[in-house]
Design a protein around this motif. Structure first.
Motif, PDB file in Angstrom:
ATOM      1  N   GLU A 261       0.826  -1.215   0.000  1.00  0.00           N
ATOM      2  CA  GLU A 261       0.000   0.000   0.000  1.00  0.00           C
ATOM      3  C   GLU A 261       0.856   1.259   0.000  1.00  0.00           C
ATOM      4  OE1 GLU A 261      -3.858   2.118   2.096  1.00  0.00           O
ATOM      5  OE2 GLU A 261      -3.214   0.155   2.812  1.00  0.00           O
ATOM      6  N   LYS A 262       2.035   1.196   0.591  1.00  0.00           N
ATOM      7  CA  LYS A 262       2.908   2.375   0.591  1.00  0.00           C
ATOM      8  C   LYS A 262       3.388   2.716  -0.820  1.00  0.00           C
ATOM      9  CE  LYS A 262       7.357   0.036   1.490  1.00  0.00           C
ATOM     10  NZ  LYS A 262       6.876  -1.346   1.272  1.00  0.00           N
ATOM     11  N   ASN A 263       3.263   1.772  -1.733  1.00  0.00           N
ATOM     12  CA  ASN A 263       3.675   2.016  -3.123  1.00  0.00           C
ATOM     13  C   ASN A 263       2.541   2.578  -3.983  1.00  0.00           C
ATOM     14  OD1 ASN A 263       6.227   1.071  -2.537  1.00  0.00           O
ATOM     15  ND2 ASN A 263       5.831  -0.998  -3.283  1.00  0.00           N
ATOM     16  N   ILE A 264       1.374   2.817  -3.374  1.00  0.00           N
ATOM     17  CA  ILE A 264       0.288   3.494  -4.097  1.00  0.00           C
ATOM     18  C   ILE A 264       0.530   4.999  -3.953  1.00  0.00           C
ATOM     19  CG2 ILE A 264      -2.200   3.762  -4.352  1.00  0.00           C
ATOM     20  CD1 ILE A 264      -2.568   1.064  -2.998  1.00  0.00           C
ATOM     21  N   LEU A 265       1.116   5.588  -4.971  1.00  0.00           N
ATOM     22  CA  LEU A 265       1.608   6.962  -4.865  1.00  0.00           C
ATOM     23  C   LEU A 265       0.469   7.977  -4.872  1.00  0.00           C
ATOM     24  CD1 LEU A 265       4.702   6.727  -7.239  1.00  0.00           C
ATOM     25  CD2 LEU A 265       4.621   6.409  -4.765  1.00  0.00           C
ATOM     26  N   GLY A 266      -0.530   7.760  -5.691  1.00  0.00           N
ATOM     27  CA  GLY A 266      -1.739   8.573  -5.672  1.00  0.00           C
ATOM     28  C   GLY A 266      -2.845   7.712  -5.096  1.00  0.00           C
ATOM     29  N   ASN A 267      -3.214   7.951  -3.839  1.00  0.00           N
ATOM     30  CA  ASN A 267      -4.043   6.985  -3.112  1.00  0.00           C
ATOM     31  C   ASN A 267      -5.381   7.597  -2.714  1.00  0.00           C
ATOM     32  OD1 ASN A 267      -5.144   5.038  -1.447  1.00  0.00           O
ATOM     33  ND2 ASN A 267      -3.222   4.594  -0.390  1.00  0.00           N
ATOM     34  N   HIS A 268      -6.424   7.286  -3.497  1.00  0.00           N
ATOM     35  CA  HIS A 268      -7.779   7.726  -3.190  1.00  0.00           C
ATOM     36  C   HIS A 268      -8.634   6.568  -2.665  1.00  0.00           C
ATOM     37  CE1 HIS A 268      -7.524  11.354  -6.204  1.00  0.00           C
ATOM     38  NE2 HIS A 268      -6.695  11.460  -5.174  1.00  0.00           N
ATOM     39  N   LEU A 269      -7.997   5.579  -2.051  1.00  0.00           N
ATOM     40  CA  LEU A 269      -8.741   4.413  -1.562  1.00  0.00           C
ATOM     41  C   LEU A 269      -9.851   4.814  -0.599  1.00  0.00           C
ATOM     42  CD1 LEU A 269      -5.991   1.693  -0.942  1.00  0.00           C
ATOM     43  CD2 LEU A 269      -8.082   1.383  -2.280  1.00  0.00           C
ATOM     44  N   ALA A 270      -9.547   5.729   0.313  1.00  0.00           N
ATOM     45  CA  ALA A 270     -10.558   6.142   1.292  1.00  0.00           C
ATOM     46  C   ALA A 270     -11.728   6.831   0.599  1.00  0.00           C
ATOM     47  CB  ALA A 270      -9.922   7.063   2.334  1.00  0.00           C
ATOM     48  N   LYS A 271     -11.441   7.691  -0.369  1.00  0.00           N
ATOM     49  CA  LYS A 271     -12.502   8.365  -1.127  1.00  0.00           C
ATOM     50  C   LYS A 271     -13.326   7.358  -1.921  1.00  0.00           C
ATOM     51  CE  LYS A 271     -11.436  12.067  -3.428  1.00  0.00           C
ATOM     52  NZ  LYS A 271     -10.655  12.985  -4.320  1.00  0.00           N
ATOM     53  N   LYS A 456       3.198   1.444 -15.424  1.00  0.00           N
ATOM     54  CA  LYS A 456       4.088   0.711 -16.334  1.00  0.00           C
ATOM     55  C   LYS A 456       4.456   1.525 -17.562  1.00  0.00           C
ATOM     56  CE  LYS A 456       2.007  -3.682 -15.015  1.00  0.00           C
ATOM     57  NZ  LYS A 456       1.118  -4.761 -15.472  1.00  0.00           N
ATOM     58  N   SER A 457       4.246   2.834 -17.504  1.00  0.00           N
ATOM     59  CA  SER A 457       4.615   3.694 -18.631  1.00  0.00           C
ATOM     60  C   SER A 457       4.815   5.116 -18.128  1.00  0.00           C
ATOM     61  CB  SER A 457       3.547   3.650 -19.730  1.00  0.00           C
ATOM     62  OG  SER A 457       2.313   4.140 -19.247  1.00  0.00           O
ATOM     63  N   ASP A 468       5.255  16.589  -8.068  1.00  0.00           N
ATOM     64  CA  ASP A 468       6.433  16.838  -8.897  1.00  0.00           C
ATOM     65  C   ASP A 468       7.713  16.491  -8.136  1.00  0.00           C
ATOM     66  OD1 ASP A 468       4.602  17.743 -10.706  1.00  0.00           O
ATOM     67  OD2 ASP A 468       5.064  19.871 -10.454  1.00  0.00           O
ATOM     68  N   GLU A 469       7.758  16.858  -6.852  1.00  0.00           N
ATOM     69  CA  GLU A 469       8.932  16.549  -6.039  1.00  0.00           C
ATOM     70  C   GLU A 469       9.070  15.044  -5.824  1.00  0.00           C
ATOM     71  OE1 GLU A 469       6.713  18.871  -5.345  1.00  0.00           O
ATOM     72  OE2 GLU A 469       7.888  20.715  -5.532  1.00  0.00           O
ATOM     73  N   ILE A 470       7.921  14.356  -5.608  1.00  0.00           N
ATOM     74  CA  ILE A 470       7.952  12.896  -5.436  1.00  0.00           C
ATOM     75  C   ILE A 470       8.508  12.229  -6.683  1.00  0.00           C
ATOM     76  CG2 ILE A 470       6.506  10.836  -5.181  1.00  0.00           C
ATOM     77  CD1 ILE A 470       4.593  12.575  -3.481  1.00  0.00           C
ATOM     78  N   ALA A 471       8.026  12.654  -7.848  1.00  0.00           N
ATOM     79  CA  ALA A 471       8.471  12.063  -9.116  1.00  0.00           C
ATOM     80  C   ALA A 471       9.955  12.341  -9.355  1.00  0.00           C
ATOM     81  CB  ALA A 471       7.630  12.608 -10.263  1.00  0.00           C
ATOM     82  N   GLU A 472      10.396  13.566  -9.071  1.00  0.00           N
ATOM     83  CA  GLU A 472      11.809  13.916  -9.272  1.00  0.00           C
ATOM     84  C   GLU A 472      12.717  13.087  -8.365  1.00  0.00           C
ATOM     85  OE1 GLU A 472      12.128  18.094  -8.682  1.00  0.00           O
ATOM     86  OE2 GLU A 472      10.875  18.592 -10.429  1.00  0.00           O
ATOM     87  N   LYS A 473      12.283  12.887  -7.128  1.00  0.00           N
ATOM     88  CA  LYS A 473      13.097  12.088  -6.201  1.00  0.00           C
ATOM     89  C   LYS A 473      13.197  10.640  -6.671  1.00  0.00           C
ATOM     90  CE  LYS A 473      13.591  10.879  -1.309  1.00  0.00           C
ATOM     91  NZ  LYS A 473      13.024  11.018   0.074  1.00  0.00           N
ATOM     92  N   GLY A 480      13.771   4.207 -13.868  1.00  0.00           N
ATOM     93  CA  GLY A 480      12.927   3.124 -14.386  1.00  0.00           C
ATOM     94  C   GLY A 480      11.716   2.826 -13.529  1.00  0.00           C
ATOM     95  N   TRP A 481      11.467   3.637 -12.483  1.00  0.00           N
ATOM     96  CA  TRP A 481      10.327   3.362 -11.595  1.00  0.00           C
ATOM     97  C   TRP A 481       9.003   3.438 -12.315  1.00  0.00           C
ATOM     98  CZ3 TRP A 481       6.509   7.024 -10.378  1.00  0.00           C
ATOM     99  CH2 TRP A 481       6.764   8.343 -10.779  1.00  0.00           C
ATOM    100  N   LYS A 482       8.936   4.204 -13.400  1.00  0.00           N
ATOM    101  CA  LYS A 482       7.668   4.367 -14.111  1.00  0.00           C
ATOM    102  C   LYS A 482       7.283   3.134 -14.939  1.00  0.00           C
ATOM    103  CE  LYS A 482       7.779   9.417 -14.557  1.00  0.00           C
ATOM    104  NZ  LYS A 482       7.847  10.551 -15.514  1.00  0.00           N
ATOM    105  N   ILE A 483       8.208   2.228 -15.151  1.00  0.00           N
ATOM    106  CA  ILE A 483       7.887   1.044 -15.956  1.00  0.00           C
ATOM    107  C   ILE A 483       8.096  -0.258 -15.191  1.00  0.00           C
ATOM    108  CG2 ILE A 483       8.379   2.209 -18.135  1.00  0.00           C
ATOM    109  CD1 ILE A 483      11.074   0.745 -18.193  1.00  0.00           C
ATOM    110  N   SER A 484       8.403  -0.152 -13.905  1.00  0.00           N
ATOM    111  CA  SER A 484       8.749  -1.348 -13.135  1.00  0.00           C
ATOM    112  C   SER A 484       7.539  -2.134 -12.666  1.00  0.00           C
ATOM    113  CB  SER A 484       9.588  -0.946 -11.917  1.00  0.00           C
ATOM    114  OG  SER A 484       8.810  -0.159 -11.016  1.00  0.00           O
ATOM    115  N   GLY A 485       6.361  -1.490 -12.588  1.00  0.00           N
ATOM    116  CA  GLY A 485       5.194  -2.151 -12.010  1.00  0.00           C
ATOM    117  C   GLY A 485       5.234  -2.200 -10.495  1.00  0.00           C
TER     118      GLY A 485
END
Length: 504
Positions: A261-271, A456-457, A468-473, A480-485
């Motif tokens: 769950e910590k890897n869900i970067l945009g997390n609207h599960l509660a909503k 994955k893309s 933006d800061e999260i993505a840059e870090k 390769g984090w954007k395609i790793s799954g």
């Protein structure tokens, strides 16, 4: 430069440059435009943010167009040749040879970066949409120069054309063996779920009303994650997976889900929980799934949908699949029927115990009964297999948009659907989801939309103000984090369901 006179002009008579000190005016504001291009300037070749194209060597688009797609097409040709060698009728053999020759021509075009030609009219319901889009926006464009999303979709549509104009092989699926085989290697995760859900779901009677709601909430949260991470076995990316890799990706244990769950970067599960809970209180109505992968992911989708029905969070589930083979592992009607019949009648898991098999049979029988009762409904609209993004759904397929507008919640599964929702372009990661999906959130009648996507893309949006800061870090620490799954998003748009739908 001519010298100044005392009256502020140069000796040639022209005014000299004047500098104003603006110390008493309001300070400049840090204003961010909602998108670089205004909506009227957006079209399939000019997304709202810059498109990813095959010649962008820094992007996954380049790796896909240069390497992945030729590899996938090569495996498809091997599958067709295997089928050819199993035939005895000369007429069928000759017909299939012609299909393989057309696949070879497609490989030549793909590898040689040929220009995108119009499609041959094969009688499919999407042919007019395809050729209109090519003529209007992609005249003279080649595989590398066109936006990646369109070029990739065009390749799969051309692959379908190789068979759709034949006499005997119109419905042939070159990916069918792969899809079946991958599900057969998913036994651990399949029985992990069937043993838990073979019997109808019940909440303990001795709980208070608040405790029952909390128990349902926790169940919903875990099953939403199961549904989300089931996308890990996308065959177009993981075509050479080992059985151990599949087991690792498909782990559905509680500890594994808590860790992911910590890897869900945009997390609207509660909503999302609040949305379905409110849905039950108001209408207990209809939920739609726009499907992604066949096999284990579809199985997870159905487990999730089964829970929504049994808990009263929905009264009907509509599943939207593809009319023909698409992006290797996307669900077709054949895949849908195969899954249910394999669960009830199949012999796919010879090492399974009698108890495990019985649990799978019971689950399959219940789902087939849902179909008979109209609680599970499978649909396939031609628009899902076009090159258009979902920004154009309301204008190019108004009948489908109107149909979806009558849903209480539309869940889009997987990476491709997310790419189509967001126009697959280089939007900042902090871009709000409802902005990134444009008309799917802002058009009159737009339904509530959830996107459950394993990343994955390249396109990533909806990560919040610090996105933006999260993505840059992550770019710095995990290339390769954007395609790793490894990472995912669960994003929700409230839509505009209360407004009257109008079409120009």
């Amino acid at each position: 430069m001519p010298p100044n006179n005392s009256n502020g002009t140069t000796t040639s008579g022209t005014p000299s440059k004047v500098t104003l000190s603006l110390v008493h005016l309001p300070s400049k504001k840090d204003i961010k435009a909602p998108w670089p291009r205004t909506p009227t300037r957006v079209d399939p070749n000019n997304p709202p943010w810059p498109a990813y194209r095959g010649y962008h060597e820094y992007s996954f688009a380049h790796a896909t167009m240069q390497s992945r797609l030729p590899t996938i097409l090569g495996k498809a040709i091997e599958d067709a040749i295997r089928t050819l060698n199993e035939q005895s009728s000369e007429e069928r053999v000759v017909d299939l040879v012609a299909c393989i020759e057309r696949m070879d021509d497609l490989m030549t075009d793909l590898s040689g970066n040929a220009k995108l030609r119009p499609l041959i009219d094969d009688g499919e319901g999407d042919i007019a949409l395809w050729n209109k889009e090519i003529a209007k926006y992609f005249q003279g464009k080649d595989f590398m120069n066109a936006p990646w999303l369109f070029a990739e979709a065009y390749k799969y549509r051309r692959l379908h054309e190789c068979f759709s104009i034949s006499k005997f092989w119109c419905d042939y699926d070159v990916f069918y063996r792969q899809k079946c085989d991958t599900f057969s290697r998913s036994s651990d995760a399949v029985f992990e779920l069937s043993m838990r859900f073979a019997e109808p779901y019940k909440i303990a009677e001795n709980l208070s009303a608040e405790e029952k709601v909390e128990a349902e909430r926790l169940m919903f949260m875990e099953l939403t994650q199961v549904c989300l991470w089931g996308n890990s076995t996308d065959l177009s990316l993981l075509i050479n997976m080992t059985e151990e890799q599949i087991k690792s990706l498909q782990s559905t244990g509680g500890d594994h889900l808590a860790a992911t769950e910590k890897n869900i970067l945009g997390n609207h599960l509660a909503k999302l929980w609040d949305t379905v809970k409110e849905l039950r209180e108001k209408t207990s109505g209809r939920v739609d799934f726009v499907l992604d992968n066949a096999g284990f992911e579809l199985y997870c989708d159905c487990v999730y949908a089964d829970f929504l029905l049994q808990s009263g969070l929905a009264s009907q589930i509509r599943f939207h699949g593809k009319r023909y083979p698409w992006f290797v592992s996307d669900v077709t009607k054949k895949d849908w029927e195969w899954l249910f019949n394999t669960m009830v009648y199949g012999q796919l898991f010879p090492k399974a115990s009698d108890v495990e098999l019985e649990s799978l049979h019971r689950l399959g029988r219940r789902w087939k009964q849902y179909e008979k009762e109209g609680k599970f409904v499978y649909e396939q609209h031609p628009f899902w297999c076009t090159g258009y993004t979902y920004w154009d759904l309301h204008s190019e397929a108004p009948d489908l948009f109107l149909h979806l507008s009558r849903s209480d919640l539309v869940i889009f599964k997987g990476d491709l659907n997310h790419r189509k929702l967001t126009y697959d372009c280089a939007a900042p990661a902090s871009t709000p989801f409802d902005v990134a999906i444009g008309p799917m959130a802002s058009s009159a009648g737009a339904p509530k939309i959830a996107s459950l996507r394993t990343i994955k893309s390249d396109v990533v949006v909806g990560l919040g103000p610090e996105g933006d800061e999260i993505a840059e870090k992550l770019d710095e620490t995990e290339p390769g984090w954007k395609i790793s799954g490894k990472y995912a998003v669960v994003l929700l748009s409230e839509g505009r369901p209360g407004e009257k739908v109008r079409f120009a």
